[in-house]
Design a protein around this motif. Structure first.
Motif, PDB file in Angstrom:
ATOM      1  N   ASP A   1       0.820  -1.204   0.000  1.00  0.00           N
ATOM      2  CA  ASP A   1       0.000   0.000   0.000  1.00  0.00           C
ATOM      3  C   ASP A   1       0.860   1.262   0.000  1.00  0.00           C
ATOM      4  O   ASP A   1       0.414   2.323  -0.467  1.00  0.00           O
ATOM      5  CB  ASP A   1      -0.936   0.018   1.211  1.00  0.00           C
ATOM      6  N   ALA A   2       2.078   1.147   0.518  1.00  0.00           N
ATOM      7  CA  ALA A   2       2.998   2.291   0.508  1.00  0.00           C
ATOM      8  C   ALA A   2       3.728   2.426  -0.823  1.00  0.00           C
ATOM      9  O   ALA A   2       4.552   3.335  -0.987  1.00  0.00           O
ATOM     10  CB  ALA A   2       4.019   2.154   1.637  1.00  0.00           C
ATOM     11  N   GLY A   3       3.437   1.525  -1.768  1.00  0.00           N
ATOM     12  CA  GLY A   3       3.992   1.654  -3.112  1.00  0.00           C
ATOM     13  C   GLY A   3       5.177   0.778  -3.417  1.00  0.00           C
ATOM     14  O   GLY A   3       5.799   0.925  -4.476  1.00  0.00           O
ATOM     15  N   ALA A   4       5.503  -0.155  -2.536  1.00  0.00           N
ATOM     16  CA  ALA A   4       6.665  -1.008  -2.766  1.00  0.00           C
ATOM     17  C   ALA A   4       6.400  -2.014  -3.879  1.00  0.00           C
ATOM     18  O   ALA A   4       5.302  -2.559  -3.993  1.00  0.00           O
ATOM     19  CB  ALA A   4       7.042  -1.745  -1.491  1.00  0.00           C
ATOM     20  N   ASP A   5       7.426  -2.254  -4.689  1.00  0.00           N
ATOM     21  CA  ASP A   5       7.429  -3.410  -5.575  1.00  0.00           C
ATOM     22  C   ASP A   5       7.641  -4.639  -4.700  1.00  0.00           C
ATOM     23  O   ASP A   5       8.153  -4.537  -3.584  1.00  0.00           O
ATOM     24  CB  ASP A   5       8.555  -3.266  -6.599  1.00  0.00           C
ATOM     25  N   TRP A   6       7.246  -5.814  -5.195  1.00  0.00           N
ATOM     26  CA  TRP A   6       7.333  -7.002  -4.356  1.00  0.00           C
ATOM     27  C   TRP A   6       7.598  -8.238  -5.185  1.00  0.00           C
ATOM     28  O   TRP A   6       7.326  -8.289  -6.385  1.00  0.00           O
ATOM     29  CB  TRP A   6       6.038  -7.197  -3.565  1.00  0.00           C
ATOM     30  N   CYS A   7       8.171  -9.228  -4.534  1.00  0.00           N
ATOM     31  CA  CYS A   7       8.205 -10.580  -5.062  1.00  0.00           C
ATOM     32  C   CYS A   7       8.161 -11.539  -3.878  1.00  0.00           C
ATOM     33  O   CYS A   7       8.494 -11.174  -2.750  1.00  0.00           O
ATOM     34  CB  CYS A   7       9.425 -10.837  -5.944  1.00  0.00           C
ATOM     35  N   LEU A   8       7.710 -12.766  -4.144  1.00  0.00           N
ATOM     36  CA  LEU A   8       7.620 -13.795  -3.119  1.00  0.00           C
ATOM     37  C   LEU A   8       8.741 -14.805  -3.320  1.00  0.00           C
ATOM     38  O   LEU A   8       9.126 -15.091  -4.466  1.00  0.00           O
ATOM     39  CB  LEU A   8       6.276 -14.528  -3.192  1.00  0.00           C
ATOM     40  N   SER A   9       9.255 -15.343  -2.233  1.00  0.00           N
ATOM     41  CA  SER A   9      10.308 -16.342  -2.324  1.00  0.00           C
ATOM     42  C   SER A   9      10.261 -17.249  -1.108  1.00  0.00           C
ATOM     43  O   SER A   9       9.430 -17.067  -0.214  1.00  0.00           O
ATOM     44  CB  SER A   9      11.681 -15.671  -2.460  1.00  0.00           C
ATOM     45  N   SER A  10      11.165 -18.239  -1.072  1.00  0.00           N
ATOM     46  CA  SER A  10      11.083 -19.287  -0.051  1.00  0.00           C
ATOM     47  C   SER A  10      12.187 -19.218   0.989  1.00  0.00           C
ATOM     48  O   SER A  10      11.982 -19.609   2.127  1.00  0.00           O
ATOM     49  CB  SER A  10      11.132 -20.656  -0.731  1.00  0.00           C
ATOM     50  N   ASP A  11      13.394 -18.803   0.590  1.00  0.00           N
ATOM     51  CA  ASP A  11      14.609 -18.931   1.403  1.00  0.00           C
ATOM     52  C   ASP A  11      14.937 -20.397   1.668  1.00  0.00           C
ATOM     53  O   ASP A  11      15.622 -20.723   2.629  1.00  0.00           O
ATOM     54  CB  ASP A  11      14.508 -18.156   2.717  1.00  0.00           C
ATOM     55  N   TRP A  12      14.447 -21.310   0.833  1.00  0.00           N
ATOM     56  CA  TRP A  12      14.788 -22.726   0.974  1.00  0.00           C
ATOM     57  C   TRP A  12      16.297 -22.894   0.997  1.00  0.00           C
ATOM     58  O   TRP A  12      16.996 -22.190   0.288  1.00  0.00           O
ATOM     59  CB  TRP A  12      14.184 -23.501  -0.209  1.00  0.00           C
ATOM     60  N   PRO A  13      16.832 -23.766   1.857  1.00  0.00           N
ATOM     61  CA  PRO A  13      16.157 -24.771   2.668  1.00  0.00           C
ATOM     62  C   PRO A  13      15.786 -24.316   4.081  1.00  0.00           C
ATOM     63  O   PRO A  13      15.481 -25.151   4.936  1.00  0.00           O
ATOM     64  CB  PRO A  13      17.199 -25.887   2.739  1.00  0.00           C
ATOM     65  N   VAL A  14      15.807 -23.004   4.327  1.00  0.00           N
ATOM     66  CA  VAL A  14      15.387 -22.518   5.644  1.00  0.00           C
ATOM     67  C   VAL A  14      13.937 -22.900   5.909  1.00  0.00           C
ATOM     68  O   VAL A  14      13.561 -23.228   7.031  1.00  0.00           O
ATOM     69  CB  VAL A  14      15.596 -20.994   5.736  1.00  0.00           C
ATOM     70  N   SER A  15      13.098 -22.842   4.884  1.00  0.00           N
ATOM     71  CA  SER A  15      11.713 -23.292   5.004  1.00  0.00           C
ATOM     72  C   SER A  15      11.311 -23.948   3.696  1.00  0.00           C
ATOM     73  O   SER A  15      12.137 -24.094   2.790  1.00  0.00           O
ATOM     74  CB  SER A  15      10.787 -22.121   5.354  1.00  0.00           C
ATOM     75  N   THR A  16      10.060 -24.340   3.585  1.00  0.00           N
ATOM     76  CA  THR A  16       9.618 -25.118   2.433  1.00  0.00           C
ATOM     77  C   THR A  16       9.915 -24.417   1.112  1.00  0.00           C
ATOM     78  O   THR A  16       9.874 -23.181   1.015  1.00  0.00           O
ATOM     79  CB  THR A  16       8.113 -25.413   2.521  1.00  0.00           C
ATOM     80  N   LEU A  17      10.164 -25.205   0.087  1.00  0.00           N
ATOM     81  CA  LEU A  17      10.316 -24.681  -1.267  1.00  0.00           C
ATOM     82  C   LEU A  17       8.972 -24.632  -1.996  1.00  0.00           C
ATOM     83  O   LEU A  17       8.865 -23.985  -3.038  1.00  0.00           O
ATOM     84  CB  LEU A  17      11.303 -25.564  -2.035  1.00  0.00           C
ATOM     85  N   ASN A  18       7.951 -25.274  -1.441  1.00  0.00           N
ATOM     86  CA  ASN A  18       6.670 -25.400  -2.137  1.00  0.00           C
ATOM     87  C   ASN A  18       5.989 -24.032  -2.267  1.00  0.00           C
ATOM     88  O   ASN A  18       5.517 -23.473  -1.272  1.00  0.00           O
ATOM     89  CB  ASN A  18       5.761 -26.357  -1.371  1.00  0.00           C
ATOM     90  N   PRO A  19       5.906 -23.471  -3.483  1.00  0.00           N
ATOM     91  CA  PRO A  19       5.323 -22.129  -3.638  1.00  0.00           C
ATOM     92  C   PRO A  19       3.850 -22.074  -3.286  1.00  0.00           C
ATOM     93  O   PRO A  19       3.347 -21.008  -2.909  1.00  0.00           O
ATOM     94  CB  PRO A  19       5.568 -21.805  -5.109  1.00  0.00           C
ATOM     95  N   PHE A  20       3.154 -23.193  -3.370  1.00  0.00           N
ATOM     96  CA  PHE A  20       1.714 -23.173  -3.107  1.00  0.00           C
ATOM     97  C   PHE A  20       1.430 -23.158  -1.603  1.00  0.00           C
ATOM     98  O   PHE A  20       0.451 -22.550  -1.163  1.00  0.00           O
ATOM     99  CB  PHE A  20       1.042 -24.335  -3.828  1.00  0.00           C
ATOM    100  N   GLU A  21       2.278 -23.781  -0.814  1.00  0.00           N
ATOM    101  CA  GLU A  21       2.163 -23.622   0.630  1.00  0.00           C
ATOM    102  C   GLU A  21       2.462 -22.180   1.033  1.00  0.00           C
ATOM    103  O   GLU A  21       1.800 -21.610   1.905  1.00  0.00           O
ATOM    104  CB  GLU A  21       3.129 -24.573   1.338  1.00  0.00           C
ATOM    105  N   ILE A  22       3.460 -21.588   0.403  1.00  0.00           N
ATOM    106  CA  ILE A  22       3.829 -20.199   0.688  1.00  0.00           C
ATOM    107  C   ILE A  22       2.686 -19.259   0.316  1.00  0.00           C
ATOM    108  O   ILE A  22       2.324 -18.351   1.078  1.00  0.00           O
ATOM    109  CB  ILE A  22       5.120 -19.845  -0.072  1.00  0.00           C
TER     110      ILE A  22
END
Length: 535
Positions: A419-440
């Motif tokens: 809402d403040a205008g930031a661009d964004w992307c989603l990621s996992s940081d695998w193997p720190v946590s799951t790689l499954n994008p659908f769980e994320i």
């Protein structure tokens, strides 16, 4: 040149705003030749999608693909280990199964179960005492050695390096626990894996990613070793996804040393399938070992705080020099002081060098001061890992206690960032946590664990993302973060034929059903790198 391939009878969501939907796509020579609706053209090689949803190949813009794959191939998996007895049994079994490995490795113990107070060399000795052992926690910011490894590496007589800490008991003796930058120093003194071991890990990590629909990544910590293995994969035509690399910059660097090393890596690895494009800073550590840098002291009983890993002047000098040389800047920030320091560095770089489409990124953004949300706009992409934005006792409890309840609304506040205008992307940081994008993605929308996992109440549901924002965050926006949005991230004529077929329409199902999504087919450059046997 390979014969043309047609995928038809599909609901293709192209992520191209100029042509958002198609029924079929024709691929030739690894590229998209045509897309259309209605009757498809004749083609000898055909894939019937059965009316299912088709998306561009997904991209993970903050991952440790090689280290995660190496862990799959070589390390004991400790992510679900619930106590000392289980840890010892798992390590003992793994060591027995890997009798030829000079060092026993493990990864994934949880900070909510183990820590400085109860995980020591003496505990690990109960599992393995005749070979060196090193086991990482789930964040990879902490590791514990057994007594054999302590002795081999000479840890007892070692001084703490900058931004690293050897845990010692009341008598000053090393317990076996290591925090942050001392881990890499110790590893240099212990038996190493071979490059063939590492290639085995690369193949394993890629196969896992492909199975989850991933056709591009950004490896968020590149040293000479990672560069060497990815380059070997590229040279041997063994890459089944594209890798962008962000090369490590340390507190010991000067602008000249960082520029020399990173420029050499960039020149040696220009792509297209493996390219070094950015500089990685660890501005702080993690709450789990009390190295997250906050503006105010920690709020739990122990209190205290941690400093940023780079001073303000050093940050400005390094970022200004690297930005001028047209490297993207990619910064690990957990605490709000680390976030502010990174913003100050990027603002100094922009003031000195002027704006350019750098796609600088701040990764994690666990705690952000309210005054700093608006500073992201036009300056840095919010590279976020939504899986962590949920109550998950006991793992989430220590960090939330350190942050303090009054600041919880500022934790993983993704909606406020956008809402403040930031661009964004989603990621996992695998193997720190799951790689499954659908769980994320499910957690990004629900702010809870999966329904089958006995979830707590949503963690500030008003900070949720939409399914449209999530899919954009793992396709178009992630491709942009990896500097390959000019030929990937959407399905368009002339773009790479990277696409996936899903077993359900993630735009239509209930959010709580998204995590169960299965990828039935993954194409990379028009060639099959994963197919569900049932498809």
């Amino acid at each position: 040149m390979a014969e043309p391939l047609l995928l038809h009878n599909a609901r293709i969501r192209t992520m191209d705003a100029t042509n958002p939907w198609a029924d079929w796509v024709l691929m030739v020579g690894g590229q998209i030749k045509a897309l259309g609706k209605g009757t498809p053209p004749d083609c000898a090689r055909r894939i019937d999608a059965g009316g299912r949803l088709v998306l561009p190949g997904l991209q993970d813009a903050h991952i440790h693909l090689l280290s995660g794959g190496i862990g799959m191939a070589t390390a004991a998996h400790l992510f679900e280990t619930g106590g000392e007895d289980e840890l010892i049994a798992t390590l003992r079994a793994h060591a027995a199964a890997k009798p030829d490995m000079a060092m026993v490795l493990g990864q994934g113990w949880q900070a909510g179960v183990f820590g400085d107070h109860n995980l020591t060399a003496k505990v690990i000795d109960k599992a393995v005492s005749d070979r060196p052992v090193l086991i990482y926690d789930s964040s990879f910011h902490n590791a514990c050695l057994n007594s054999r490894a302590l002795e081999m590496a000479g840890v007892e007589d070692m001084a703490d390096p900058p931004n690293g800490h050897i845990v010692r008991d009341a008598k000053g003796r090393a317990t076996g626990m290591l925090h942050e930058e001392v881990i890499s120093v110790v590893l240099e003194r212990l038996p190493s894996l071979t490059d063939d071991d590492r290639m085995e890990g690369l193949i394993a990590g890629q196969a896992y990613a492909n199975r989850l629909g991933i056709t591009g990544v950004l490896d968020a910590r590149i040293t000479e070793m990672e560069a060497r293995i990815y380059a070997r994969g590229e040279a041997e035509d063994a890459l089944t996804l594209r890798v962008a690399g962000t090369a490590l910059v340390t507190e010991a660097d000067t602008p000249d040393s960082a520029l020399a090393r990173l420029s050499a890596l960039r020149a040696a690895h220009p792509g297209p399938d493996f390219h070094v494009h950015s500089a990685k800073f660890f501005m702080d550590g993690v709450f789990e070992n009390r190295t997250a840098a906050n503006l105010a002291p920690y709020s739990d009983a122990e209190g205290g705080n941690a400093a940023c890993m780079f001073s303000l002047d050093h940050t400005k000098a390094l970022m200004t020099a690297l930005d001028a040389a047209r490297f993207a800047i990619h910064v690990h920030v957990i605490g709000d002081a680390a976030c502010r320091r990174a913003l100050e560095g990027l603002e100094a770089a922009r003031a000195a060098n002027g704006p350019w489409p750098a796609q600088h990124q701040l990764a994690h953004l666990q705690l952000v001061d309210p005054a700093d949300f608006s500073r992201l706009q036009g300056l840095a992409t919010a590279n976020v890992q939504p899986l962590w934005a949920r109550f998950e006792p006991p793992f989430s409890d220590p960090s939330l206690a350190m942050i303090g309840r009054v600041r919880w609304p500022d934790v993983y506040a993704f909606r406020r960032m956008l809402d403040a205008g930031a661009d964004w992307c989603l990621s996992s940081d695998w193997p720190v946590s799951t790689l499954n994008p659908f769980e994320i993605i499910e957690t990004a929308i629900t702010r809870q664990k999966r329904q089958d996992d006995d979830p707590e109440e949503p963690f500030f549901a008003d900070q949720a993302l939409t399914i449209e924002e999530c899919i954009q965050g793992v396709t178009l926006n992630a491709a942009r973060a990896c500097w390959r949005d000019h030929f990937t991230g959407m399905l368009r004529v002339g773009y790479s034929a990277d696409l996936i077929v899903l077993d359900r329409d993630v735009f239509a199902v209930k959010p709580q059903e998204i995590s169960a999504t299965q990828v039935l087919l993954t194409l990379f450059k028009g060639r099959e790198v994963w197919r569900d046997p049932a498809f």
